[in-house]
Design a protein around this motif. Structure first.
Motif, PDB file in Angstrom:
ATOM      1  N   ILE A  74      -5.771   2.810  -4.084  1.00 19.35           N
ATOM      2  CA  ILE A  74      -5.942   3.980  -4.935  1.00 19.35           C
ATOM      3  C   ILE A  74      -6.484   3.479  -6.270  1.00 19.35           C
ATOM      4  O   ILE A  74      -5.770   2.837  -7.034  1.00 19.35           O
ATOM      5  N   LYS A  75      -7.750   3.769  -6.526  1.00 20.01           N
ATOM      6  CA  LYS A  75      -8.486   3.142  -7.625  1.00 20.01           C
ATOM      7  C   LYS A  75      -7.944   3.477  -9.001  1.00 20.01           C
ATOM      8  O   LYS A  75      -7.989   2.638  -9.896  1.00 20.01           O
ATOM      9  N   ASP A  76      -7.430   4.690  -9.219  1.00 18.21           N
ATOM     10  CA  ASP A  76      -6.951   5.027 -10.561  1.00 18.21           C
ATOM     11  C   ASP A  76      -5.533   4.526 -10.822  1.00 18.21           C
ATOM     12  O   ASP A  76      -5.059   4.559 -11.953  1.00 18.21           O
ATOM     13  N   LYS A  77      -4.842   4.045  -9.786  1.00 16.62           N
ATOM     14  CA  LYS A  77      -3.515   3.449  -9.937  1.00 16.62           C
ATOM     15  C   LYS A  77      -3.301   2.445  -8.797  1.00 16.62           C
ATOM     16  O   LYS A  77      -2.570   2.711  -7.851  1.00 16.62           O
ATOM     17  N   PRO A  78      -3.921   1.261  -8.911  1.00 16.33           N
ATOM     18  CA  PRO A  78      -3.874   0.310  -7.799  1.00 16.33           C
ATOM     19  C   PRO A  78      -2.533  -0.395  -7.608  1.00 16.33           C
ATOM     20  O   PRO A  78      -2.295  -0.984  -6.561  1.00 16.33           O
ATOM     21  N   VAL A  79      -1.664  -0.324  -8.620  1.00 23.64           N
ATOM     22  CA  VAL A  79      -0.365  -0.998  -8.522  1.00 23.64           C
ATOM     23  C   VAL A  79       0.748   0.006  -8.783  1.00 23.64           C
ATOM     24  O   VAL A  79       0.727   0.740  -9.767  1.00 23.64           O
ATOM     25  N   SER A  80       1.711   0.023  -7.884  1.00 19.18           N
ATOM     26  CA  SER A  80       2.907   0.835  -8.043  1.00 19.18           C
ATOM     27  C   SER A  80       4.035  -0.080  -8.519  1.00 19.18           C
ATOM     28  O   SER A  80       4.232  -1.164  -7.954  1.00 19.18           O
ATOM     29  N   VAL A  81       4.750   0.339  -9.563  1.00 19.23           N
ATOM     30  CA  VAL A  81       5.811  -0.492 -10.145  1.00 19.23           C
ATOM     31  C   VAL A  81       7.125   0.270 -10.056  1.00 19.23           C
ATOM     32  O   VAL A  81       7.205   1.425 -10.472  1.00 19.23           O
ATOM     33  N   TYR A  82       8.155  -0.369  -9.509  1.00 21.29           N
ATOM     34  CA  TYR A  82       9.460   0.278  -9.367  1.00 21.29           C
ATOM     35  C   TYR A  82      10.560  -0.778  -9.289  1.00 21.29           C
ATOM     36  O   TYR A  82      10.297  -1.970  -9.163  1.00 21.29           O
ATOM     37  N   TRP A  83      11.791  -0.316  -9.392  1.00 21.46           N
ATOM     38  CA  TRP A  83      12.981  -1.175  -9.307  1.00 21.46           C
ATOM     39  C   TRP A  83      13.481  -1.256  -7.875  1.00 21.46           C
ATOM     40  O   TRP A  83      13.413  -0.284  -7.137  1.00 21.46           O
ATOM     41  N   ILE A  84      14.060  -2.389  -7.531  1.00 22.24           N
ATOM     42  CA  ILE A  84      15.044  -2.471  -6.450  1.00 22.24           C
ATOM     43  C   ILE A  84      16.344  -2.780  -7.173  1.00 22.24           C
ATOM     44  O   ILE A  84      16.486  -3.828  -7.795  1.00 22.24           O
ATOM     45  N   ARG A  85      17.266  -1.845  -7.114  1.00 19.98           N
ATOM     46  CA  ARG A  85      18.549  -1.976  -7.804  1.00 19.98           C
ATOM     47  C   ARG A  85      19.544  -2.667  -6.867  1.00 19.98           C
ATOM     48  O   ARG A  85      20.324  -2.025  -6.178  1.00 19.98           O
ATOM     49  N   TYR A  86      19.495  -3.995  -6.858  1.00 22.82           N
ATOM     50  CA  TYR A  86      20.372  -4.767  -5.984  1.00 22.82           C
ATOM     51  C   TYR A  86      21.839  -4.541  -6.309  1.00 22.82           C
ATOM     52  O   TYR A  86      22.687  -4.620  -5.421  1.00 22.82           O
ATOM     53  N   ASP A  87      22.159  -4.271  -7.577  1.00 26.85           N
ATOM     54  CA  ASP A  87      23.560  -4.026  -7.924  1.00 26.85           C
ATOM     55  C   ASP A  87      23.960  -2.572  -7.664  1.00 26.85           C
ATOM     56  O   ASP A  87      25.078  -2.178  -7.948  1.00 26.85           O
ATOM     57  N   GLU A  88      23.051  -1.777  -7.116  1.00 30.13           N
ATOM     58  CA  GLU A  88      23.341  -0.385  -6.745  1.00 30.13           C
ATOM     59  C   GLU A  88      22.915  -0.138  -5.297  1.00 30.13           C
ATOM     60  O   GLU A  88      22.100   0.740  -4.996  1.00 30.13           O
ATOM     61  N   LYS A  89      23.424  -0.951  -4.390  1.00 31.61           N
ATOM     62  CA  LYS A  89      23.173  -0.819  -2.959  1.00 31.61           C
ATOM     63  C   LYS A  89      21.697  -0.949  -2.592  1.00 31.61           C
ATOM     64  O   LYS A  89      21.200  -0.281  -1.683  1.00 31.61           O
ATOM     65  N   LYS A  90      20.985  -1.774  -3.319  1.00 29.83           N
ATOM     66  CA  LYS A  90      19.569  -2.067  -3.051  1.00 29.83           C
ATOM     67  C   LYS A  90      18.691  -0.825  -3.089  1.00 29.83           C
ATOM     68  O   LYS A  90      17.669  -0.744  -2.404  1.00 29.83           O
ATOM     69  N   GLU A  91      19.065   0.140  -3.924  1.00 25.59           N
ATOM     70  CA  GLU A  91      18.289   1.375  -4.014  1.00 25.59           C
ATOM     71  C   GLU A  91      16.949   1.135  -4.691  1.00 25.59           C
ATOM     72  O   GLU A  91      16.848   0.374  -5.650  1.00 25.59           O
ATOM     73  N   LYS A  92      15.934   1.817  -4.195  1.00 24.18           N
ATOM     74  CA  LYS A  92      14.615   1.814  -4.831  1.00 24.18           C
ATOM     75  C   LYS A  92      14.620   2.939  -5.855  1.00 24.18           C
ATOM     76  O   LYS A  92      14.990   4.072  -5.543  1.00 24.18           O
TER      77      LYS A  92
END
Length: 191
Positions: A74-92
């Motif tokens: 996706i050219k206007d947003k080639p990178v998606s950035v997010y958390w993996i919350r390992y201390d919260e049951k590995k939630e994204k």
């Protein structure tokens, strides 16, 4: 709205984190685990480009190639950035507004076919490049540190004390593959 003084302190912190050009010593070294925490290595993320970890917890920021249903970037947003919350049951979890606008968000600009310039919103002076590798035909992120072009796998921020707005950053490590010899490398930048 964030007070101006806090916004400036926050920005200065991230400039210090990613500054490549003075006020620190950069070196190559294999340091093993650079923190007293036992950080997990993210697994099973199909389009992961690299990840970022920092003290004081094991939560991890994932930078993932953003592709459409057709498999194209996706050219206007080639990178998606997010958390993996390992201390919260590995939630994204998505980055919150402050994290996205002042810290871990990534600005991108297409600069050629299958090539993008990336910059963390917190520091515009350190360009990274997303491009397709001639070797494996996959997209990777590259950065140059100490005249070495590195295929980035992990960025680590060592923080010892300080506060939320002004943490005491000891160093930054960039771990990846040296593109000249295809060997693993770690570049440590002392702040």
């Amino acid at each position: 709205m964030m007070p101006s003084a806090l916004k400036n302190s926050f920005f200065q912190f991230f400039i210090a984190i990613f500054l490549i050009g003075g006020g620190f010593n950069a070196s190559a070294q294999d340091t093993g685990n650079p923190s007293p925490l036992n950080f997990p290595v993210p697994k099973g993320i199909e389009n992961q480009l690299f990840y970022l970890q920092r003290d004081p917890n094991i939560n991890t920021i994932i930078c993932e190639l953003n592709v459409g249903s057709d498999g194209d970037v996706i050219k206007d947003k080639p990178v998606s950035v997010y958390w993996i919350r390992y201390d919260e049951k590995k939630e994204k979890k998505d980055l919150n507004m402050i994290q996205r606008k002042f810290a871990y968000g990534i600005d991108s600009k297409e600069i050629g076919k299958d090539k993008y310039e990336l910059r963390f919103v917190s520091h515009k002076k350190l360009p990274m490049y997303l491009q397709r590798s001639a070797t494996d035909k996959k997209f990777h992120v590259y950065v140059t540190v100490n005249q070495k072009k590195i295929q980035v796998e992990r960025i680590f921020l060592r923080i010892e004390g300080g506060s939320f707005w002004l943490p005491n950053v000891k160093y930054v490590e960039i771990k990846g593959i040296d593109t000249t010899d295809s060997l693993p490398t770690i570049q440590r930048i002392k702040i």
